[in-house]
Design an enzyme around this catalytic site. Sequence first.
Site, PDB file in Angstrom:
ATOM      1  N   ASN A 209      -6.331  -3.844  -2.610  1.00 39.56           N
ATOM      2  CA  ASN A 209      -6.205  -4.887  -3.696  1.00 39.56           C
ATOM      3  C   ASN A 209      -7.555  -5.805  -4.058  1.00 39.56           C
ATOM      4  O   ASN A 209      -8.089  -5.577  -3.452  1.00 39.56           O
ATOM      5  CB  ASN A 209      -4.756  -5.526  -3.587  1.00 39.56           C
ATOM      6  CG  ASN A 209      -4.898  -6.429  -2.464  1.00 39.56           C
ATOM      7  OD1 ASN A 209      -5.757  -7.120  -2.070  1.00 39.56           O
ATOM      8  ND2 ASN A 209      -4.062  -6.327  -1.435  1.00 39.56           N
ATOM      9  N   ASP A 278       0.848  -3.273  -0.022  1.00 42.77           N
ATOM     10  CA  ASP A 278       2.352  -2.993   0.235  1.00 42.77           C
ATOM     11  C   ASP A 278       2.799  -1.753   0.666  1.00 42.77           C
ATOM     12  O   ASP A 278       3.570  -1.359   1.347  1.00 42.77           O
ATOM     13  CB  ASP A 278       2.771  -3.275  -1.234  1.00 42.77           C
ATOM     14  CG  ASP A 278       2.942  -4.546  -1.682  1.00 42.77           C
ATOM     15  OD1 ASP A 278       2.664  -5.647  -0.565  1.00 42.77           O
ATOM     16  OD2 ASP A 278       2.912  -4.896  -2.786  1.00 42.77           O
ATOM     17  N   LYS A 288      -3.470  21.177  -4.130  1.00 40.09           N
ATOM     18  CA  LYS A 288      -3.400  20.254  -5.657  1.00 40.09           C
ATOM     19  C   LYS A 288      -2.420  20.743  -6.530  1.00 40.09           C
ATOM     20  O   LYS A 288      -2.252  21.777  -6.607  1.00 40.09           O
ATOM     21  CB  LYS A 288      -5.065  20.518  -6.249  1.00 40.09           C
ATOM     22  CG  LYS A 288      -6.064  20.055  -5.312  1.00 40.09           C
ATOM     23  CD  LYS A 288      -6.564  18.555  -5.644  1.00 40.09           C
ATOM     24  CE  LYS A 288      -7.446  18.261  -4.377  1.00 40.09           C
ATOM     25  NZ  LYS A 288      -8.566  17.311  -4.562  1.00 40.09           N
ATOM     26  N   PHE A 324       1.857 -16.804   1.772  1.00 43.00           N
ATOM     27  CA  PHE A 324       1.666 -17.046   0.221  1.00 43.00           C
ATOM     28  C   PHE A 324       2.482 -16.090  -0.595  1.00 43.00           C
ATOM     29  O   PHE A 324       3.038 -14.986   0.056  1.00 43.00           O
ATOM     30  CB  PHE A 324       0.214 -16.848   0.235  1.00 43.00           C
ATOM     31  CG  PHE A 324      -0.793 -17.820   0.444  1.00 43.00           C
ATOM     32  CD1 PHE A 324      -0.665 -18.565   1.526  1.00 43.00           C
ATOM     33  CD2 PHE A 324      -1.687 -18.424  -0.756  1.00 43.00           C
ATOM     34  CE1 PHE A 324      -1.661 -19.702   1.913  1.00 43.00           C
ATOM     35  CE2 PHE A 324      -2.390 -19.311  -0.585  1.00 43.00           C
ATOM     36  CZ  PHE A 324      -2.580 -19.972   0.508  1.00 43.00           C
ATOM     37  N   LYS A 338      12.009 -16.409  -0.757  1.00 44.42           N
ATOM     38  CA  LYS A 338      11.132 -15.798   0.046  1.00 44.42           C
ATOM     39  C   LYS A 338      11.247 -16.629   1.288  1.00 44.42           C
ATOM     40  O   LYS A 338      11.162 -16.430   2.584  1.00 44.42           O
ATOM     41  CB  LYS A 338       9.751 -15.660  -0.482  1.00 44.42           C
ATOM     42  CG  LYS A 338       8.950 -14.355   0.145  1.00 44.42           C
ATOM     43  CD  LYS A 338       7.624 -14.427  -0.734  1.00 44.42           C
ATOM     44  CE  LYS A 338       6.696 -13.457   0.064  1.00 44.42           C
ATOM     45  NZ  LYS A 338       5.491 -13.356  -0.663  1.00 44.42           N
ATOM     46  N   LYS A 342      12.754 -14.955   4.852  1.00 44.30           N
ATOM     47  CA  LYS A 342      11.742 -14.901   5.910  1.00 44.30           C
ATOM     48  C   LYS A 342      11.870 -15.676   6.724  1.00 44.30           C
ATOM     49  O   LYS A 342      10.988 -15.561   7.849  1.00 44.30           O
ATOM     50  CB  LYS A 342      10.305 -14.404   5.317  1.00 44.30           C
ATOM     51  CG  LYS A 342      10.346 -13.391   4.283  1.00 44.30           C
ATOM     52  CD  LYS A 342       9.064 -12.749   3.823  1.00 44.30           C
ATOM     53  CE  LYS A 342       9.390 -11.716   2.792  1.00 44.30           C
ATOM     54  NZ  LYS A 342       8.284 -10.801   2.434  1.00 44.30           N
TER      55      LYS A 342
END
Length: 396
Positions: A209, A278, A288, A324, A338, A342
């Site tokens: 990211n 994530d 493929k 964060f 959150k 958490k």
Amino acid sequence: MLKGKCVVLGVTGSIAAYKIASLASALVKLGADVNVIMTKNATNFINPITFETLTSNKCLVDTFDRNFQFNVEHVALAKRADIFMVAPASANVIGKMAHGIADDMLTTTILAAKCKKLVSPAMNTNMFENQIVQDNLETLRKYGFEIIDPANGYLACGDTGAGKMPEPEVLLQYIIRELAHNHDMVGKKVLVTAGPTEEAIDPVRYITNHSTGKMGYAIAKAAMERGADVTLVSGPVAIEPPMFVNVVPVRSAAEMAEVVKNAAGECDIIIKSAAVADYRPINVATEKIKKKDGEASCIELERTEDILAYLGAHRKEGQFICGFSMETENMLENSSAKLKKKNVDMIVANNLRTSGAGFGTDTNVVTLITADGAKELPIMTKEEVAHAIFDEIVGR
Ligand SMILES: Cc1cc2nc3c(=O)[nH]c(=O)nc-3n(C[C@H](O)[C@H](O)[C@H](O)COP(=O)(O)O)c2cc1C
């Protein structure tokens, strides 16, 4: 940053003496009252007028010079000093300081000073490695002086090895660490995660990211400046780590999780600012897939471990955990949820839609969310945000 602080720089007879002009200038720019004391021999390498011009203070050389503001200048300056740095420190002055010899202005003043004393040895490698010099440095350590390790490199005498004075920017960091902030986090162990993680698809490609690590690095630096013992677990970034911080480089989310789990039990404060990817690839199809406009690989992904949730579930008594949250909408609701889910003490939320916030910028706009409510902060530099986070944590 150093307004009202009195810094005394002791300069001795080494070729590195000229570099202290940049240090004196940088200190003046940060608002410090800079006073330079030179040995007589140092004046062969740089003229006192250089320091007088840069600091607007008289550069002291002769103990018996009567042209002073104070009657007993060495005692007066020693009392005013908040820090005393001898750089470059010659083998000769190191020997004199270690044995209480006070036969010039520099060695007399340092004997009278009770403030923090830093010594940056600079000399030829053979001189530096001489057991006499090493014993003298050990004696200084025993008396509470902090010795700054010399750098390795090409020396003015043509030799290569230990004995080079670190660059002025490095010496400046030693002074900033001592004087720029209240040491209200001494004795605290702080763990900070920063940067992105890289999840390998194959030896060439990876998922990541846009995190640059700037926020996490500023947090680690702020904690260090406040006296904490800091470990920074960092994903791959392109910025210099702060000095005086124990940096553990990692690449993947799994590596980061392992390091954090091993270190967390010892820590008083944990700040998870890393932007952990994530998902990570677990299966890349070897065949493929034919598509109308070419070929594509099929990659099976799984969620990476939620390190913050792990920390919340395994917290030790009295530990403070902060995470964060980057949101594009419903920032307050999502971040408060959150916090509870958490089991953490603080969520630093930033809205990616706000200009001046988020990845890559030098500023951030954040809201500190705790069980007591939300505190919205104005746009600030990432360094200021870092200190605001610790103001909140330490003030509890
Ligand atoms: C060109 C030159 C460079 C020197 N560089 C150093 C040095 O880096 N470190 C050191 O300890 N002595 C160095 N010396 C020797 C010192 O200047 C000498 O020991 C002197 O007596 C030190 O005086 P002071 O400690 O009172 O400043 C150098 C001498 C010369 C001529």
